[in-house]
Structures are given as C-alpha cells and as structure tokens.
Enzyme design. Sequence first.
Site, PDB file in Angstrom:
ATOM      1  N   HIS A 171       0.818  -1.222   0.000  1.00 53.71           N
ATOM      2  CA  HIS A 171       0.000   0.000   0.000  1.00 53.71           C
ATOM      3  C   HIS A 171       0.852   1.273   0.000  1.00 53.71           C
ATOM      4  O   HIS A 171       0.372   2.337  -0.351  1.00 53.71           O
ATOM      5  CB  HIS A 171      -0.999   0.004   1.172  1.00 53.71           C
ATOM      6  CG  HIS A 171      -0.431   0.450   2.483  1.00 53.71           C
ATOM      7  ND1 HIS A 171       0.263  -0.390   3.321  1.00 53.71           N
ATOM      8  CD2 HIS A 171      -0.449   1.645   3.105  1.00 53.71           C
ATOM      9  CE1 HIS A 171       0.654   0.288   4.385  1.00 53.71           C
ATOM     10  NE2 HIS A 171       0.232   1.525   4.294  1.00 53.71           N
ATOM     11  N   ASP A 228       7.795  -6.769   8.372  1.00 51.92           N
ATOM     12  CA  ASP A 228       6.565  -5.971   8.360  1.00 51.92           C
ATOM     13  C   ASP A 228       6.674  -4.760   7.428  1.00 51.92           C
ATOM     14  O   ASP A 228       5.761  -4.504   6.650  1.00 51.92           O
ATOM     15  CB  ASP A 228       6.240  -5.512   9.791  1.00 51.92           C
ATOM     16  CG  ASP A 228       4.870  -4.859   9.892  1.00 51.92           C
ATOM     17  OD1 ASP A 228       3.951  -5.304   9.184  1.00 51.92           O
ATOM     18  OD2 ASP A 228       4.714  -3.922  10.702  1.00 51.92           O
ATOM     19  N   HIS A 233       7.670  -2.052   2.171  1.00 53.50           N
ATOM     20  CA  HIS A 233       7.456  -0.603   2.008  1.00 53.50           C
ATOM     21  C   HIS A 233       8.776   0.162   1.824  1.00 53.50           C
ATOM     22  O   HIS A 233       8.909   1.002   0.936  1.00 53.50           O
ATOM     23  CB  HIS A 233       6.765  -0.005   3.240  1.00 53.50           C
ATOM     24  CG  HIS A 233       5.476  -0.674   3.613  1.00 53.50           C
ATOM     25  ND1 HIS A 233       4.667  -1.291   2.703  1.00 53.50           N
ATOM     26  CD2 HIS A 233       4.844  -0.801   4.818  1.00 53.50           C
ATOM     27  CE1 HIS A 233       3.594  -1.775   3.320  1.00 53.50           C
ATOM     28  NE2 HIS A 233       3.681  -1.498   4.602  1.00 53.50           N
TER      29      HIS A 233
END
Length: 458
Positions: A171, A228, A233
């Site tokens: 995202h 994570d 990301h």
Amino acid sequence: MSRPVAEKADALVFFGATGDLAYKKIFPSLQAMASRGHLDVPVIGVAKAGWTLEQLRVRARDSLDKHGGFDPVAGPRLLARLQYVDGDYGDAATFAALKRELGAAQRPMHYLAIPPVLFAEVVEQLAASGCAHGARVVVEKPFGRDRASAEALNAVLQQHFDEAHVYRIDHYLGKGPVHNMLHFRFGNMLLEPLWNRTWIDSVQITMAEDFGVQGRGLFYDATGTVRDVVQNHLFQLLCHLAMEPPARADSESIRDEKVKVLRATRTLVPQDMVRGQFDGYLAEPAVAKASTTETFAALRLWIDNWRWQGVPFFIRAGKNLPLTCTEVLVRLKRAPSIYAKDGAPPNHVRMRISPDVTLALGATAVSPTDESQSAPMEMQASHHPGAGEMDAYERVLGDALHGEQTLFAREDYVEEAWRIVDPVLAAPPPVHAYAPGTWGPAEAAGVAPPLGWHDPRA
Ligand code: BG6
C-alpha cells in the site's frame, strides 16, 4: 496511471469480508471510489462468519462511521452494490455460490484479504469452480516470510493465474508522495546531475511510529520490523530513490528498473543491521514470553552498480519511537570550506512522505547574525493532505480494477527483496532493549550515516 495491460474488471470479489482489513481499509476505500463515480461493478464479499448480507451491510456501515464517516450519497450506493457469500473456503459449495453471484461477469477481480496460509485453498477452489476464468487475483502483504515461502506462494498463484493477472499489494506504492518521488526525480533536470556517487555522500530513510503493536501482538511477534515494513514498504522507497530512469512510463518498464536496483543490492550481513525491542513489548497480549522479535531495525545497504557503488544507504524503522513520520534525507558531499570555520554543512534533499508531505533542499547562505559566516537554510515546499485526496488503498484497488500494475510488486521483485534480508532473518543479530519514545537502542549508532541520523523533528 500508465496504460493498463488488462481490461477493466467487471466484478470485485473480496475474501475476508468480515475481517479487520475490510473493516479498516476496504469499505472506506470502496465508499471513496463510489463517491468519485469509480465503482460501477458488483461488489461481492466472501467470508466464513455465518452472516447474512444484511449483517455485512451493518458491518460496512459501522466501518464507514468509524473510518472517515458515512457519506450520505456514496454510502447507500456502496451498500446497495454489496453482495455476500458465506461459507468455508475449503467447501466447493461456497465457490459454486460465488459463481452464481458473479452472474455474467467475465473478468472478476478476486482480492484475497485473508492470511496467506489460506491462499492455496482459495486459489484451487476458484479454479475448480470456474471463477478463476478470465480473472485477476490481488493478494495482501506479507508475501511470504522468506524467499522460499514467497517462491512457493508464487507457484500456487501461477498454477491458475498468469503473472500479468497477479497483483501483490504494497500500500506504500499507493501513497501519492511515494509515487511523486518518481515525478520529482524524472520530471526535472534539477536532481539528475547530482544523483550519483560523485556528489551524494549517504542516503537515509526513516519510518518512525510513535505507537506500539496496537493489539496485533500475534501477527507482529511472528513478523518483526524487517518483514513488516522494511522488505516491502521501505525497499520500495529505496528503489524509487536509486532506480534509473525507466525507458517508458508503463508498468513493466518501471518495475524492470526497480528489480535492477535490488539485484545490485548486496545481501545483508549481521554487521550491517541493529535490532531493537521496546521495553514492555514482552507484556503485550499474544507476544511470546521470551520473544526476540525486533520492533526496531537499522540497516546499512550497499548498491553495487555504476551509479551508487560506495554510497551507503540506511534504513531505520520502528515502533514506539518519538513520532510518526516517514522521511528520506539524501546528503551531498561537503562543499570546500571558505566561510565556515568547521566546514559547511552538506547540502541535502529531504522528502517527507507522511504525515505531511514536504520536498526540501538544504543549502548554506550568509548567516543572518554574522555576515562573515554562513549558516544552513532550507527551501521547502510542503503540503498537508486534506479531505478528498485519494487514500493509498483506494488508489491500489482502483488500479487493480483497471488492470494497471505499476503499484504492485512483481514476482522477481519480491523474491529479490527476500534474497537481501534472508540471511539476517535466518540468523539474526542480537536484539537490544530501548525505552519507548526514544530512537531505538544505543547500539543503532553503530549502523548510522556518516554525519548521523537526521531527526525528523528538527
Ligand atoms: C503496515 C504494517 O503494512 O504498514 C504496520 O503492517 C504499519 O505495522 C503500517 O503500521 C504503516 O502504514 P501507514 O500507511 O500507516 O504508514
């Protein structure tokens, strides 16, 4: 958005309809799409909850009330579009029911907002029931826990879906300022002459969060900071900073350049990573009593290619740090000193991704208090994201519906990203304690940029 590689999907199916992600992110994004007039396909939720469609609508309404508010026009539009299939993912009857709900749809999009352990079962059932025909599949992160498991997941997906129809969500790529990094780099002449090993001294990326694991102890303890947010990301940010200009603006040209950055990035060694765990983590619900999972990581990375060889790249991320902020700081080499007694501070380029958006150039000018001296100054362009701007989830779901792949991680990218972190995940360096509200353990100073970590509060 560049030119999509597939036609627009004609139905949106989301598995995990009664789950947390749907509640926090998916319903609000669907409402936002409806309010822009972008949601014109049936929306079918699937879950095993023993619920009715009416119960799902109540849940959706509650989700919207809690996350941004129920839009009096778009909210009812979304609720009216909702369909629901309840059943076990292992039961062929669930998928026969889904097939009926899909009706005449030829190109459904199946969004697996469910734990990866369930992917194989759902994909098999989609194929056996005919629901995979002409379809695309969207999967959530984390995509595997290491290279081997990512390869296994890819094999499962690719048994029934061509890679061109697989959309792996990250995202972060849906955030406007992350995408803007490419426009800023490749839409200007300003940076390119400086953007290489001749002029740049170091690059650092900080992703700080001022909260802990927020009740996600079970997930987080099995995951840790590197899995994570770093492998996905923050590696995406690294690629946006380091990649070469793509040959064209289409998704494959852009994704080709990102993979090249990862291919040139050295596999991590324990000396280039410091792990931390905040005091109090072990008392979090569902966290193992003697857990050594990291809630903080600092990494030094080397990209061995023509542009970047010898320039250290640093990544620092963690929970319970002094503030919530994602920011990049690129330091140039120092100018020769004429005015400054101790040498001029280096110029920098600063890109703040969130919570506010800033592009800044750090320079030196005459000191306002002593004209014989120079002093650092910064030229800034800032923006506070407001209501009405697209949220990351709305953007990625909209792109997946339209068959646009740029914002999704490709198979080779994911596997290469795991290759870089695999050894330090398999044999991690020790974890050091840190007090909540600090910048991680003192040991993080051992993996720090030459002039130190930048404080995003400064
Ligand atoms: C998620 C992580 O992927 O990203 C979370 O699982 C993290 O731990 C979150 O808090 C951060 O995303 P954002 O968009 O809030 O910066």
